[in-house]
Scaffold this active site. Structure first.
Site, PDB file in Angstrom:
ATOM      1  N   HIS A 376      11.866  -8.360 -11.141  1.00  0.00           N
ATOM      2  CA  HIS A 376      11.066  -7.487 -11.301  1.00  0.00           C
ATOM      3  C   HIS A 376       9.765  -7.299 -10.799  1.00  0.00           C
ATOM      4  CE1 HIS A 376       8.589  -5.505 -15.304  1.00  0.00           C
ATOM      5  NE2 HIS A 376       8.032  -6.341 -14.834  1.00  0.00           N
ATOM      6  N   ALA A 377       9.594  -5.864  -9.981  1.00  0.00           N
ATOM      7  CA  ALA A 377       8.538  -5.568  -8.845  1.00  0.00           C
ATOM      8  C   ALA A 377       6.565  -6.286  -9.940  1.00  0.00           C
ATOM      9  CB  ALA A 377       7.966  -3.943  -9.481  1.00  0.00           C
ATOM     10  N   HIS A 406       2.574   2.560  -7.618  1.00  0.00           N
ATOM     11  CA  HIS A 406       1.856   1.749  -9.049  1.00  0.00           C
ATOM     12  C   HIS A 406       1.495   0.416  -8.055  1.00  0.00           C
ATOM     13  CE1 HIS A 406       1.141   0.113 -13.107  1.00  0.00           C
ATOM     14  NE2 HIS A 406       1.618  -1.169 -12.621  1.00  0.00           N
ATOM     15  N   GLU A 407       2.439  -0.970  -8.042  1.00  0.00           N
ATOM     16  CA  GLU A 407       2.617  -1.714  -7.073  1.00  0.00           C
ATOM     17  C   GLU A 407       1.282  -2.031  -5.739  1.00  0.00           C
ATOM     18  OE1 GLU A 407       3.017  -4.368  -8.754  1.00  0.00           O
ATOM     19  OE2 GLU A 407       4.062  -2.721 -10.511  1.00  0.00           O
ATOM     20  N   HIS A 410      -2.235  -2.028  -6.917  1.00  0.00           N
ATOM     21  CA  HIS A 410      -2.721  -3.566  -8.144  1.00  0.00           C
ATOM     22  C   HIS A 410      -3.034  -4.268  -6.215  1.00  0.00           C
ATOM     23  CE1 HIS A 410      -0.940  -3.221 -11.589  1.00  0.00           C
ATOM     24  NE2 HIS A 410       0.218  -3.491 -11.462  1.00  0.00           N
ATOM     25  N   GLU A 434      -3.252  -2.174 -14.423  1.00  0.00           N
ATOM     26  CA  GLU A 434      -2.564  -1.212 -14.182  1.00  0.00           C
ATOM     27  C   GLU A 434      -2.206   0.405 -14.281  1.00  0.00           C
ATOM     28  OE1 GLU A 434       0.202  -2.321 -14.706  1.00  0.00           O
ATOM     29  OE2 GLU A 434      -0.364  -4.340 -14.918  1.00  0.00           O
ATOM     30  N   HIS A 536       9.498  -8.616 -20.220  1.00  0.00           N
ATOM     31  CA  HIS A 536       7.703  -9.484 -20.154  1.00  0.00           C
ATOM     32  C   HIS A 536       6.791 -10.434 -21.691  1.00  0.00           C
ATOM     33  CE1 HIS A 536       6.910  -5.458 -17.838  1.00  0.00           C
ATOM     34  NE2 HIS A 536       6.037  -6.073 -17.812  1.00  0.00           N
ATOM     35  N   TYR A 546      -0.473  -1.972 -20.455  1.00  0.00           N
ATOM     36  CA  TYR A 546       0.725  -0.625 -20.031  1.00  0.00           C
ATOM     37  C   TYR A 546      -0.016   0.654 -20.853  1.00  0.00           C
ATOM     38  CZ  TYR A 546       2.801  -4.154 -17.951  1.00  0.00           C
ATOM     39  OH  TYR A 546       2.804  -5.568 -16.964  1.00  0.00           O
TER      40      TYR A 546
END
Length: 695
Positions: A376-377, A406-407, A410, A434, A536, A546
């Site tokens: 999971h990223a 997206h990552e 963060h 997020e 999750h 999210y």
């Protein structure tokens, strides 16, 4: 240490000035004592900052080692560090609650103590904390290593043509060897759900994954709920759901997000109706009901949370420019590393931070072949202001290119607030974190931007191209909204006791059908635990963040586009290379958690609003909504739950015979018991004379 002191002085001064206008900036949930010496309190915070950074780093290193190499030894080391980290929190909490901090004069100091004096799960007695930590790791490990067998209809077909689900892991006869589960979620099952157009295969994979990943976790999860609720109550909250919601520092948060969803639901229902009509064309009404919920296995994703993988079946104008650049990425020889470099260049074009040298040395961006990893990223801040990493099993696809943005978003957020005190090194709220990467992806996925980075050759500004682009975005952004909303709505109900062990899975499907309009392709029962088949849930990661991020990112996008001087429709905006947009983003993100998120939003919008608002997302998709409404004339909008098509699972002949034999045995035993009871009753009546006297 000197740097921390300078930061505290600045933050404190900002807090004092802001306090006059804005009022309280902290929660009163934490515990306080009797020590009124604010100078001692500031010295305590200074010591805590340095110690917490070191302890956090040790835990993150141990956690990274386990997540990138899933072994029992690494799990033990991680759990040991987690217990040490929890014990550190307990010790510092004990020191913090000695201060009468709610009456301190400095708002920022009060805000720091409001976070420090809520202990979280470390409030549990040590034996229960150890039990909770073990439970969490067992659930995460079980999920991460879950595998299923390949779909093999040649061997496992019944006489009536159905797939033999009951024999998935069993040998069909004495000459056959039972299958060895070999397919992981990433990448094999994800690829099958994305690419297969065989409804039988999709139904098999959908069900088998839930058997392997979700069902085994049911009892563990129920015990987990008991423990996290106990921890929440020890912190002054009614249950774990209230504790989670406290991150948003809003008393009516549940009502607020429900109101947001109701405003967005009409757009979702138009998208749902159109997609359903296209799936009816593909599979027929015997598979997809014309006016019912969409079977969850047909939407291109294991959880039906986004529908981008069925764009080929649903695209409004085939033959026009497509924004899916997967083929272009592969044709041009892109590697996962090259995709990460492309994402970094977008951030630096705004004047934001490049990834540190250690990022490229230590990140895991491809799935190893020599060990199990948690795929999971995720983005990792190692708490020392220097070490930041991403763990992602990257595939060369458009979807993973967006995930990379997206990552990295963060990490960008982590970098921009790294000069804050440790307590404030976090997002203004979980949804902010997020949203950051996603707001950049809104620009990075526009046809014009993809052309500028040479992933699209020709782009036209026609109406048809616009609709294709907006539709593809809606399959990601709008399709996700109900899932993002209902995940934690279900968990909050479980935490509060409104949903219990007797309706754990049925309530999940009440929400999936009622809110999202998707139905299970095979019957479900309380023996199943379908929420547990989503990462999750076993990992205990709150999910409403999210949903919030999908609202905030369009508010961000609208304001950044204004700063960049964009003119024209919002969906055509690309802030790439805009230094002004970058400065505005830096101003907001560098605050970290030092101010409530409402104030960060006020900074972003130049004081126009401090609330979550749906107007920007509705403006963005307005052309598509008008088009959908025109296409859906005569279609049923919404869904009739009674029209759901849930295909019965046919049991194998062996299972039927076994069931019949067991039923006969049970019947024989029942008859024997009745005979024995009858004989005993007769024997009893002979032992005692019957009285002739009436009552």
């Amino acid at each position: 240490m000197a740097r921390w002191c300078e930061v505290v002085v600045v933050v404190v001064l900002v807090g004092v000035c802001a306090q006059v206008v804005r009022g309280a900036i902290f929660s009163d949930k934490g515990v306080e004592g009797t020590n009124t010496n604010e100078g001692e309190a500031i010295n305590f915070l200074r010591r805590y900052d340095g110690e917490a950074s070191v302890m956090c780093n040790r835990f993150m290193e141990a956690s990274w080692a386990y997540n990138t190499n899933v072994t029992e030894a690494n799990k033990r080391r991680m759990m040991q560090q987690q217990m040490i980290w929890s014990e550190f929190h307990r010790t510092k909490w004990t020191e913090a609650i000695d201060f009468a901090w709610k009456n301190f004069t400095t708002p920022t100091v009060r805000r720091m103590f409001s976070f420090l004096t809520v202990l979280g799960k470390a409030a549990l007695p040590r034996d229960k904390l150890r039990e909770l930590t073990t439970l969490l790791q067992e659930m995460k490990t079980s999920y991460s290593i879950a595998k299923i067998c390949r779909y093999d209809p040649r061997v496992r077909r019944l006489e009536n043509g159905d797939y033999d689900y009951e024999a998935e892991f069993d040998a069909l006869d004495e000459n056959e060897i039972g299958c060895i589960p070999s397919l992981s979620l990433e990448p094999q099952l994800t690829q099958i759900m994305a690419n297969s157009r065989d409804p039988d295969e999709l139904r098999y994979v959908w069900r088998a994954w839930r058997e392997a990943a979700g069902k085994p976790l049911r009892e563990k999860y129920l015990r987990f709920v008991e423990l996290v609720n106990e921890a929440a109550r020890l912190n002054g909250f009614t249950d774990a759901g209230e504790y989670w919601r406290s991150d948003y520092e809003t008393d009516d948060f549940m009502d607020e997000i429900e109101a947001l969803w109701l405003k967005l639901r009409p757009l979702y229902e138009q998208l749902h109706a159109y997609v359903r009509s296209k799936l009816v064309e593909k599979y027929g009404e015997e598979v997809v009901p014309a006016a019912g919920p969409i079977p969850a296995h047909l939407l291109g994703n294991m959880w039906a949370q986004t529908w981008t993988n069925i764009l080929d079946l649903t695209i409004p104008y085939p033959g026009r420019t497509s924004v899916d650049v997967t083929n272009a990425l592969r044709r041009q020889g892109y590697t996962p590393l090259a995709m990460f470099r492309l994402a970094e260049e977008f951030f630096t074009s705004l004047g934001l931070e490049p990834m540190p040298f250690t990022f490229w040395q230590r990140s895991l961006i491809e799935k190893p072949t020599d060990r199990e990893v948690v795929c999971h990223a995720s983005a990792w801040d190692f708490c020392n202001g220097q070490d930041y990493r991403i763990k992602q099993c990257t595939e060369v696809t458009m979807e993973h290119l967006i995930t990379t943005h997206h990552e990295m978003g963060h990490i960008q957020y982590d970098l921009l607030y790294r000069n804050q005190p440790f307590i404030f090194r976090d997002g203004a709220n979980p949804g902010f974190h997020e949203a950051v990467g996603d707001v950049l992806a809104l620009s990075a996925s526009t046809p014009r931007h993809l052309q500028s980075v040479r992933l699209l050759a020709n782009v036209d500004d026609s109406y048809e191209t616009d609709i294709n682009f907006l539709f593809a975005m809606a399959l990601d952004k709008i399709a996700f909204l109900p899932f993002g909303y209902l995940m934690d709505k279900w968990r909050w109900e479980v935490f509060s006791g409104e949903t219990t062990s007797s309706n754990l899975n049925s309530r999940w499907w009440d929400l999936r059908v009622g809110v999202q309009g998707v139905s299970p392709p095979v019957p479900r029962s309380e023996d199943d635990f379908d929420p547990g088949a989503k990462f999750h849930v076993p990992a205990n990661v709150p999910y409403v963040r999210y949903f919030v991020s999908f609202i905030i990112q369009f508010q961000f996008h609208a304001e950044l586009c204004k700063a960049a001087g964009h003119e024209g429709p919002l969906h055509r905006c690309d802030i790439y290379q805009s230094a002004k947009a970058g400065r505005l983003l830096r101003d907001v993100l560098s605050l970290g958690k030092s101010r409530p998120w409402t104030e960060a939003l006020s900074v972003l919008t130049s004081g126009k609003t401090n609330k979550l608002e749906v107007e920007p997302i509705l403006e963005y998709f307005a052309p598509l909504q008008a088009w959908l409404e025109s296409q859906n004339r005569g279609q049923f909008i919404g869904w009739r739950e009674s029209d759901a098509i849930v295909l019965r699972v046919t049991r194998s002949n062996a299972s039927l015979i076994t069931g019949a034999v067991l039923a006969i045995i049970a019947l024989v035993l029942l008859v024997a018991l009745i005979v024995v009871a009858f004989r005993r009753c007769r024997g009893s009546s002979k032992s005692f004379p019957t009285s002739s006297q009436g009552s």
